[in-house]
Design a protein around this motif. Sequence first.
Motif, PDB file in Angstrom:
ATOM      1  N   PHE A  23     -12.987 -43.632  -4.086  1.00  0.00           N
ATOM      2  CA  PHE A  23     -12.099 -44.132  -5.134  1.00  0.00           C
ATOM      3  C   PHE A  23     -11.533 -45.502  -4.761  1.00  0.00           C
ATOM      4  O   PHE A  23     -11.417 -46.394  -5.608  1.00  0.00           O
ATOM      5  N   SER A  24     -11.182 -45.680  -3.477  1.00  0.00           N
ATOM      6  CA  SER A  24     -10.626 -46.963  -3.040  1.00  0.00           C
ATOM      7  C   SER A  24     -11.665 -48.074  -3.176  1.00  0.00           C
ATOM      8  O   SER A  24     -11.319 -49.216  -3.488  1.00  0.00           O
ATOM      9  N   MET A  25     -12.948 -47.754  -2.968  1.00  0.00           N
ATOM     10  CA  MET A  25     -13.995 -48.756  -3.122  1.00  0.00           C
ATOM     11  C   MET A  25     -14.114 -49.214  -4.578  1.00  0.00           C
ATOM     12  O   MET A  25     -14.359 -50.383  -4.861  1.00  0.00           O
ATOM     13  N   THR A  26     -13.935 -48.273  -5.524  1.00  0.00           N
ATOM     14  CA  THR A  26     -13.973 -48.657  -6.935  1.00  0.00           C
ATOM     15  C   THR A  26     -12.778 -49.530  -7.287  1.00  0.00           C
ATOM     16  O   THR A  26     -12.871 -50.402  -8.160  1.00  0.00           O
ATOM     17  N   MET A  27     -11.638 -49.307  -6.607  1.00  0.00           N
ATOM     18  CA  MET A  27     -10.461 -50.137  -6.843  1.00  0.00           C
ATOM     19  C   MET A  27     -10.675 -51.545  -6.304  1.00  0.00           C
ATOM     20  O   MET A  27     -10.216 -52.524  -6.901  1.00  0.00           O
ATOM     21  N   ILE A  28     -11.362 -51.660  -5.167  1.00  0.00           N
ATOM     22  CA  ILE A  28     -11.541 -52.965  -4.527  1.00  0.00           C
ATOM     23  C   ILE A  28     -12.654 -53.765  -5.187  1.00  0.00           C
ATOM     24  O   ILE A  28     -12.496 -54.944  -5.517  1.00  0.00           O
ATOM     25  N   PHE A  29     -13.815 -53.125  -5.411  1.00  0.00           N
ATOM     26  CA  PHE A  29     -14.993 -53.851  -5.872  1.00  0.00           C
ATOM     27  C   PHE A  29     -15.282 -53.707  -7.358  1.00  0.00           C
ATOM     28  O   PHE A  29     -16.054 -54.483  -7.916  1.00  0.00           O
ATOM     29  N   GLY A  30     -14.692 -52.695  -7.983  1.00  0.00           N
ATOM     30  CA  GLY A  30     -14.957 -52.472  -9.402  1.00  0.00           C
ATOM     31  C   GLY A  30     -13.699 -52.663 -10.211  1.00  0.00           C
ATOM     32  O   GLY A  30     -12.594 -52.438  -9.735  1.00  0.00           O
ATOM     33  N   ASP A  31     -13.869 -53.085 -11.439  1.00  0.00           N
ATOM     34  CA  ASP A  31     -12.741 -53.282 -12.349  1.00  0.00           C
ATOM     35  C   ASP A  31     -12.535 -52.005 -13.137  1.00  0.00           C
ATOM     36  O   ASP A  31     -13.306 -51.669 -14.024  1.00  0.00           O
ATOM     37  N   MET A  32     -11.483 -51.272 -12.790  1.00  0.00           N
ATOM     38  CA  MET A  32     -11.240 -49.975 -13.427  1.00  0.00           C
ATOM     39  C   MET A  32     -10.846 -50.113 -14.893  1.00  0.00           C
ATOM     40  O   MET A  32     -10.857 -49.147 -15.638  1.00  0.00           O
ATOM     41  N   THR A  33     -10.461 -51.317 -15.303  1.00  0.00           N
ATOM     42  CA  THR A  33     -10.085 -51.501 -16.703  1.00  0.00           C
ATOM     43  C   THR A  33     -11.257 -51.916 -17.583  1.00  0.00           C
ATOM     44  O   THR A  33     -11.106 -52.103 -18.779  1.00  0.00           O
ATOM     45  N   SER A  34     -12.442 -52.057 -16.953  1.00  0.00           N
ATOM     46  CA  SER A  34     -13.590 -52.495 -17.742  1.00  0.00           C
ATOM     47  C   SER A  34     -14.148 -51.381 -18.601  1.00  0.00           C
ATOM     48  O   SER A  34     -14.839 -51.634 -19.570  1.00  0.00           O
ATOM     49  N   HIS A  35     -13.831 -50.154 -18.240  1.00  0.00           N
ATOM     50  CA  HIS A  35     -14.263 -49.001 -19.036  1.00  0.00           C
ATOM     51  C   HIS A  35     -13.051 -48.127 -19.296  1.00  0.00           C
ATOM     52  O   HIS A  35     -12.924 -47.045 -18.718  1.00  0.00           O
ATOM     53  N   PRO A  36     -12.141 -48.532 -20.139  1.00  0.00           N
ATOM     54  CA  PRO A  36     -10.924 -47.779 -20.365  1.00  0.00           C
ATOM     55  C   PRO A  36     -11.201 -46.454 -21.038  1.00  0.00           C
ATOM     56  O   PRO A  36     -12.241 -46.246 -21.662  1.00  0.00           O
ATOM     57  N   VAL A  37     -10.228 -45.552 -20.928  1.00  0.00           N
ATOM     58  CA  VAL A  37     -10.347 -44.268 -21.593  1.00  0.00           C
ATOM     59  C   VAL A  37     -10.301 -44.494 -23.096  1.00  0.00           C
ATOM     60  O   VAL A  37      -9.410 -45.174 -23.611  1.00  0.00           O
ATOM     61  N   GLU A  38     -11.267 -43.958 -23.801  1.00  0.00           N
ATOM     62  CA  GLU A  38     -11.316 -44.163 -25.236  1.00  0.00           C
ATOM     63  C   GLU A  38     -10.211 -43.354 -25.915  1.00  0.00           C
ATOM     64  O   GLU A  38     -10.109 -42.146 -25.723  1.00  0.00           O
ATOM     65  N   PRO A  39      -9.361 -43.989 -26.732  1.00  0.00           N
ATOM     66  CA  PRO A  39      -8.323 -43.255 -27.425  1.00  0.00           C
ATOM     67  C   PRO A  39      -8.907 -42.339 -28.491  1.00  0.00           C
ATOM     68  O   PRO A  39      -9.904 -42.681 -29.128  1.00  0.00           O
ATOM     69  N   ASP A  40      -8.285 -41.197 -28.697  1.00  0.00           N
ATOM     70  CA  ASP A  40      -8.707 -40.234 -29.704  1.00  0.00           C
ATOM     71  C   ASP A  40      -7.600 -40.144 -30.745  1.00  0.00           C
ATOM     72  O   ASP A  40      -6.547 -39.556 -30.503  1.00  0.00           O
TER      73      ASP A  40
END
Length: 211
Positions: free
Chosen positions: A87-104
């Motif tokens: 999870f920490s690697m996704t925080m460092i190297f990946g943009d967690m906001t690039s695939h936001p949770v889709e609102p329903d």
Amino acid sequence: MIDDLNLFASQLVTLWVVLEPLSHLSLFLSTTSHLDRKERHKAAALGLLFAFLILVVFTLIGRLLLEAMGISVLAFQISGGLILFYFSMTMIFGDMTSHPVEPDADRGFAALAVYPLATPIIAGPGAILAMVLFSDNNRGAPLYQHIITVVALTAMMTLLFVIFWLGDYISKAIGQSGASLLRRVMGILLAAFSVNLVLNAFQKWLGLPEI
């Protein structure tokens, strides 16, 4: 007194790193984007309340649940450390906001408060692991040390609520670049914490000197 303050501070910092408020804020805002401000505040309050109850339950019976399933705390600590490291690697190297949770739009604030806000966004694997380890470290300790753990969790949930409440203003103030920078810094700290979990587990298992 000093030892109690150190215990409280260390647990609060651990929860801060694991829960990483800015990442949770971006997920919260994207999940509740179809709600008005009043409903969003209600969703934040309910979601944090449910997450608090889930984490308290794991604090109280997490160790018993592991023993009933035949899982050692060390095995749980190693697996949790590996998950947190990923999870920490996704925080460092990946943009967690690039695939936001889709609102329903069909789901109200109460339904969103249970899923996905309470779990898995807030009371996720990292937070659950932290509370189980806190409980295990407090085994045989006086009752007030267990109370300190619950107080640290309460303080963190209160802080998250304030951040969620002021989410629109915070998001505008720091901007996407600022949030991305802070998220990566938290990712580095979380990576160090996760590696430390794994090393401590092997240290206890193999009887090696303390790290």
